[in-house]
Design an enzyme around this catalytic site. Structure first.
Site, PDB file in Angstrom:
ATOM      1  N   ARG A  52       0.874  -1.180   0.000  1.00 59.21           N
ATOM      2  CA  ARG A  52       0.000   0.000   0.000  1.00 59.21           C
ATOM      3  C   ARG A  52       0.909   1.227   0.000  1.00 59.21           C
ATOM      4  NH1 ARG A  52       2.366   1.931   3.672  1.00 59.21           N
ATOM      5  NH2 ARG A  52       0.804   3.526   3.812  1.00 59.21           N
ATOM      6  N   ALA A  54       0.855   5.109  -2.162  1.00 56.32           N
ATOM      7  CA  ALA A  54       0.677   5.402  -3.590  1.00 56.32           C
ATOM      8  C   ALA A  54       1.853   4.960  -4.476  1.00 56.32           C
ATOM      9  CB  ALA A  54       0.386   6.891  -3.764  1.00 56.32           C
ATOM     10  N   ARG A  89      -7.416  -0.506  -6.561  1.00 57.43           N
ATOM     11  CA  ARG A  89      -7.750   0.585  -5.630  1.00 57.43           C
ATOM     12  C   ARG A  89      -7.972   1.846  -6.468  1.00 57.43           C
ATOM     13  NH1 ARG A  89      -4.174   1.212  -0.349  1.00 57.43           N
ATOM     14  NH2 ARG A  89      -6.075   2.254   0.358  1.00 57.43           N
ATOM     15  N   ASP A 241      -1.780  10.740  -2.076  1.00 60.19           N
ATOM     16  CA  ASP A 241      -2.186   9.693  -3.024  1.00 60.19           C
ATOM     17  C   ASP A 241      -2.515  10.275  -4.386  1.00 60.19           C
ATOM     18  OD1 ASP A 241      -2.852   8.610  -0.180  1.00 60.19           O
ATOM     19  OD2 ASP A 241      -2.600   6.899  -1.529  1.00 60.19           O
ATOM     20  N   ASN A 251      -5.163  12.653   0.469  1.00 63.13           N
ATOM     21  CA  ASN A 251      -4.293  11.759   1.260  1.00 63.13           C
ATOM     22  C   ASN A 251      -5.160  11.013   2.271  1.00 63.13           C
ATOM     23  OD1 ASN A 251      -1.577  10.811   1.833  1.00 63.13           O
ATOM     24  ND2 ASN A 251      -1.747  11.877   3.787  1.00 63.13           N
ATOM     25  N   LYS A 252      -4.521  10.190   3.066  1.00 63.04           N
ATOM     26  CA  LYS A 252      -5.223   9.348   4.039  1.00 63.04           C
ATOM     27  C   LYS A 252      -6.224  10.140   4.867  1.00 63.04           C
ATOM     28  CE  LYS A 252      -5.069   5.835   4.440  1.00 63.04           C
ATOM     29  NZ  LYS A 252      -6.099   4.977   3.806  1.00 63.04           N
TER      30      LYS A 252
HETATM   31  O1  MRU Z   1      -4.453   3.395   2.333  1.00 63.40           O
HETATM   32  P1  MRU Z   1      -2.969   3.559   2.212  1.00 63.40           P
HETATM   33  O2  MRU Z   1      -2.214   2.997   3.380  1.00 63.40           O
HETATM   34  O3  MRU Z   1      -2.444   3.038   0.892  1.00 63.40           O
HETATM   35  O4  MRU Z   1      -2.763   5.122   2.228  1.00 63.40           O
HETATM   36  C1  MRU Z   1      -1.458   5.637   2.122  1.00 63.40           C
HETATM   37  C2  MRU Z   1      -1.394   7.103   2.233  1.00 63.40           C
HETATM   38  O5  MRU Z   1      -2.374   7.792   2.354  1.00 63.40           O
HETATM   39  C3  MRU Z   1      -0.026   7.715   2.100  1.00 63.40           C
HETATM   40  O6  MRU Z   1       0.088   8.861   2.875  1.00 63.40           O
HETATM   41  C4  MRU Z   1       0.178   8.096   0.621  1.00 63.40           C
HETATM   42  O7  MRU Z   1      -0.039   6.973  -0.179  1.00 63.40           O
HETATM   43  C5  MRU Z   1       1.517   8.618   0.365  1.00 63.40           C
HETATM   44  S1  MRU Z   1       2.735   7.332   0.464  1.00 63.40           S
HETATM   45  C6  MRU Z   1       4.248   7.931   0.084  1.00 63.40           C
END
Ligand code: MRU
Length: 364
Positions: A52, A54, A89, A241, A251-252
């Site tokens: 997981r 991005a 995803r 993301d 983002n998350k």
């Molecule tokens: O759901 P996830 O764990 O894939 O979400 C990840 C994030 O939101 C990260 O902050 C984002 O992908 C940046 S990773 C360098």
């Protein structure tokens, strides 16, 4: 980065010719390497979040397409496998970006060359991700030094989710400046948001920082605003993301609340944004597709018991419904700057187009 003295990346082609990954669903309790043998394995690894983050999702999809080409290099399968992997995803743009790259690389080639070329290209995308994050680390470190020079004592950074080396091929995005700062003797400390519901901060970021010896403190997601009010946070660095052409940052889930609190308290809010996560074809952050995940991620929690067994327990009443949007959008106006591989860029359309003219032009 190293795990118990051995250097690792998050994904690589194994000796058997398959694709090896670190299974992130097992961390922090066990360090397990899993093998992907076909496009279906890659799809499940992305959808179930064994891989997981991005940038890593993008590279995993590229390797997934290479595995599909090994099974059947036909035009039909190239299209079908790319379309299939793209559904794993919806939010991180890196997935479509990497699949497009592999498709365009393979399309003109004879069928006999496609599988080998796909593995080579996936390896190149992996190597490029490492180089990009290294550059983000260098630009971000200059920023950390600048902010540290204005204060006395330890630099306190808050981060959300896991934008660390586990979310990329190596270095991480938000963590690259942190690792470089720590390694070069900068006195820094990281507040790690636990990041409910899947706890990527508690399970992954804290694990990474602990293994690298970076001083850090895990906090409940709701603690960040309080710490900012009390001057405990010097800056926020998060990942992304999908950042739109206008600088809106997806983002998350929970990132937006951190940005609001940072804005209210005058705390700089930076986003580590590799260009592979910038979607120049999308302008408005409200158009980013937000992944909705299962209710059970909210109603249940998984962890290790005192005797080391992994258990999942229900934390909500039986029958209470739950809603689980996995990402949110922070408007560009709340973002102090985007730390990209080409330097720190203001979160607006002009600055992004100036920094990445070839990408902006291609999307126009
Ligand atoms: O759901 P996830 O764990 O894939 O979400 C990840 C994030 O939101 C990260 O902050 C984002 O992908 C940046 S990773 C360098």
């Amino acid at each position: 980065m190293e795990v118990d003295g051995k250097p690792y990346r998050t994904i690589w082609q194994s000796d058997s010719g398959n694709v090896a990954i670190i299974d992130q669903t097992k961390l922090p309790h066990a360090f397990v390497i899993a093998e992907l043998r076909g496009a279906e394995d890659a799809w499940h690894a992305i959808a179930d979040m064994q891989v997981r983050g991005a940038p890593l999702i993008g590279v995993a999809a590229a390797y997934g397409l290479a595995l599909a080409m090994r099974a059947d290099p036909s035009d039909v399968n190239l299209t079908n496998a790319a379309n299939y992997l793209a559904t794993a995803r919806p939010t991180a743009i890196n997935l479509a970006w990497a699949l497009d790259d592999i498709r365009h690389t393979l399309a003109p080639l004879p069928l006999t060359q496609r599988a080998d070329r796909a593995f080579i290209r996936a390896g190149e995308l992996a190597a490029a991700d490492v180089a990009v994050n290294d550059a983000i680390g260098t630009h971000g470190l200059a920023l950390l030094r600048e902010i540290a020079a204005r204060k006395h004592g330890r630099l306190n950074i808050l981060t959300h989710c896991n934008a660390g080396w586990l979310a990329t091929v190596d270095w991480g995005t938000a963590t690259a400046p942190i690792y470089k700062g720590h390694d070069s003797g900068l006195d820094l400390h990281v507040f790690v948001d636990e990041t409910r519901p899947r706890n990527q901060g508690a399970a992954l970021t804290a694990w990474e920082l602990a293994h690298h010896g970076v001083p850090h403190t895990l906090i409940a997601d709701n603690a960040g605003g309080h710490l900012m009010q009390h001057g405990e946070i010097d800056l926020v660095i998060v990942g992304t993301d999908r950042t739109t052409a206008s600088g809106d940052v997806c983002n998350k889930i929970g990132t937006y609340l951190k940005a609001l609190a940072a804005h209210d308290n005058g705390v700089p809010f930076y986003v580590a944004a590799p260009s592979s996560s910038i979607d120049f074809a999308l302008y408005d952050g409200s158009d980013v597709p937000i992944e909705m995940r299962g209710e059970n991620e909210v109603t249940h929690m998984t962890g290790a018991t005192v005797d080391g067994r992994i258990e999942t327990v229900r934390i909500a009443p039986d029958g209470s419904p739950a809603l689980n949007p996995a990402f949110d959008v922070t408007p560009a106006r709340l973002v102090t700057g985007l730390i990209t591989e080409r330097g720190i860029v203001a979160a607006n359309a002009d600055a992004l187009a100036r920094a990445f003219p070839e990408r902006a032009k291609a999307a126009a």
